[in-house]
Design an enzyme around this catalytic site. Structure first.
Site, short mmCIF file in Angstrom:
data_model
loop_
_atom_site.label_atom_id
_atom_site.label_comp_id
_atom_site.label_asym_id
_atom_site.label_seq_id
_atom_site.Cartn_x
_atom_site.Cartn_y
_atom_site.Cartn_z
N GLY A 153 0.82 -1.21 0.00
CA GLY A 153 0.00 0.00 0.00
C GLY A 153 0.85 1.25 0.00
O GLY A 153 1.92 1.32 -0.63
N GLY A 154 0.40 2.26 0.74
CA GLY A 154 1.12 3.53 0.81
C GLY A 154 2.52 3.38 1.36
O GLY A 154 3.39 4.21 1.06
N GLY A 389 22.04 9.35 -31.92
CA GLY A 389 21.62 10.00 -30.69
C GLY A 389 22.19 9.34 -29.45
O GLY A 389 22.41 10.00 -28.43
N ALA A 390 22.46 8.03 -29.54
CA ALA A 390 23.02 7.33 -28.39
C ALA A 390 24.45 7.78 -28.11
O ALA A 390 24.90 7.84 -26.97
CB ALA A 390 22.97 5.82 -28.61
#
Length: 499
Positions: A153-154, A389-390
């Site tokens: 949960g939280g 781009g790499a």
């Protein structure tokens, strides 16, 4: 320390250590001192006024690891399931606040059934106080989370904010909703281990940074990590004399790492091992996105952050997961002034609809952002391929690398020869009669476009070096950059990293 009768047997029956045993296993002997031991809940709902919950289910205090101070808390599952109420949350939050003031790492041992339902919104207040201090501490002092039981949960968001998460086989359980909720909402039968066990988070989700086979191994890993990282923002990295380097053995080995065939893979860890001090590489997230490798190491006894593409897996391509892995590690090193050493062998970003739909543009941009933002010393070594781009993204000079070195066989270009000819000579490649011309153009492309000489002439590569020179070049570059000052950034509150 307060005199309690701990419910040790209950934990042992589950194959787990008790909270106090965990603290003692983690800290140097006789150095832990508990604080807030008298804290108790003040809830009067659902019969809680009659319940005695020692230390409100969490042991908090401070001690030493490897002779240096740390703040530690451990949730006790034998006390009200280690559930978090307002006081429980306040104790942890105040401990983190004290650690920020005292400038020391915070280590949390999570073993809890979640929010204490009887306390209602007060329990949620406890989580909120904790999360707020987690964020305040980020980049100020290291935060380490050990998942030593259920964390649901939280509760998962406190570890999620911290710097490093350690998981233990058959003990760690980390998920937003447990198997019962999954069953009721999705009609799916799944075990806690399948949903959020150590293997899942180490190999698939990337939530866990380290996985251990036992609690003992886990605590040894934590102690080792603390030997590599600064313990607060601004702490100077000091050389550790225990690390050595076998120059004769490693110098010979590094020259033999690259395969003759440029498309053949190899394990980049072999290169790393030849550059860093002997047995000093400490890999982070070793099982997640294995086409990239990140971790800490020592060079001449001093800690550095290592980032590398790994051609042994998918040719070292960057995908969504490896981009996230690299970007987060780079930002951590930059936050604590740990120099970055980058080994580049990357043919590009992984193409195809799957990665595009996952958001490779957004994820890849994180790498560019992280390197561009980083002001620590940055040294890059291009071992073989650096395309498109790499090439730019992997800490090129264009993103602020202080020194970029390339091995003689390095290939730096928009794309490889085969891909380039497929665009520039598409018709000729389809005609068998043009095979000689295509071969000629392919060699011409390799000799005049892909060679690192072009990048060196343009001042994009600091120097072309033989593999055997790598260790010395990197070490001397880091020595030269040891007093590097930060660039003055444009006036702004903060940037907006693509998340």
């Amino acid at each position: 320390m307060a005199n309690y009768t701990y419910n040790v047997e209950k934990q042992h029956e589950k194959g787990k250590l008790h909270a106090i045993e965990r603290i003692n296993a983690l800290c140097d002997p006789d150095t832990f001192f508990e604080i807030y031991s008298a804290a108790r809940h003040n809830c009067t709902s659902f019969g809680m006024e009659k319940k005695e919950i020692p230390y409100d289910g969490v042991i908090t205090g401070f001690g030493k690891i490897n002779g240096k101070k740390v703040a530690v808390y451990a949730q006790d599952f034998t006390v009200q399931g280690g559930s978090l109420g307002k006081v429980h949350g306040q104790k942890i939050a105040e401990l983190i606040e004290k650690a920020i003031d005292a400038r020391c790492p915070v280590i949390g041992l999570n073993d809890s059934g979640g929010a204490r339902i009887q306390e209602g919104v007060d329990a949620l207040c406890g989580y909120g106080d904790l999360f707020y201090q987690n964020v305040r501490a980020s980049g100020t002092v290291p935060q380490i989370s050990i998942i030593a039981g259920p964390c649901a949960g939280g509760a998962v968001y406190s570890p999620g904010i911290t710097d490093f998460i350690f998981a233990v086989d058959q003990i760690s359980q980390l998920f937003i909703t447990g198997p019962k909720v999954v069953k009721s909402v999705l009609s799916m039968d799944i075990t806690a281990e399948e949903l959020g066990g150590a293997t899942i988070h180490s190999t698939k989700s990337g939530v866990a940074h380290f996985r251990s086979t036992s609690e003992k191994e886990c605590y040894e890993q934590v102690r080792r990590l603390l030997d590599y990282i600064p313990h607060y923002y601004g702490e100077e990295i000091v050389a550790d004399a225990k690390f050595k380097f076998d120059e004769r053995k490693k110098t010979k080995k590094i020259a033999e790492v690259l395969p003759e065939e440029s498309k053949k893979g190899y394990d980049i860890r072999e290169v790393i091992d030849c550059v860093v001090d002997d047995d000093s590489f400490f890999e982070v997230m070793a099982e997640f996105a294995p086409m990239s490798v990140v971790g800490f190491a020592k060079i001449e006894g001093k800690s550095v952050g290592i980032v590398a593409n790994n051609p042994a897996v998918w040719g070292g391509l960057l995908n969504c997961d490896s981009s996230d892995k690299i970007a987060r590690f780079v930002r951590y090193c930059d936050a604590y002034n740990v120099p970055l050493v980058n080994f580049v062998d990357v043919p590009g970003f992984l193409p195809g609809p799957d990665e595009e739909q996952k958001g490779i543009i957004r994820h890849g941009a994180k790498v560019i952002y992280a390197y561009s933002e980083a002001t620590v010393p940055k040294v890059t070594v291009i071992t073989r391929k650096a395309y498109g781009g790499a090439y730019i993204a992997m800490c090129s000079k264009h993103l602020g690398a202080d020194f970029v070195y390339a091995w003689p066989k390095a290939e730096i270009a928009v794309m490889g020869a085969e891909g380039a000819l497929g665009i520039l000579y598409a018709k000729e490649m389809k005609d068998p009669a043009q095979a000689a011309l295509v071969a000629q153009k392919s060699q011409e492309y390799k000799d005049t476009i892909m060679t690192p000489t072009i990048a060196a002439q343009r001042d994009y590569v600091s120097e072309i070096i033989d593999p055997e020179q790598t260790r010395e070049r990197v070490a001397r570059s880091l020595e030269f950059l040891s007093n590097k000052t930060q660039n003055v950034a444009p006036a702004k509150k903060h940037g907006n990293i693509p998340l």
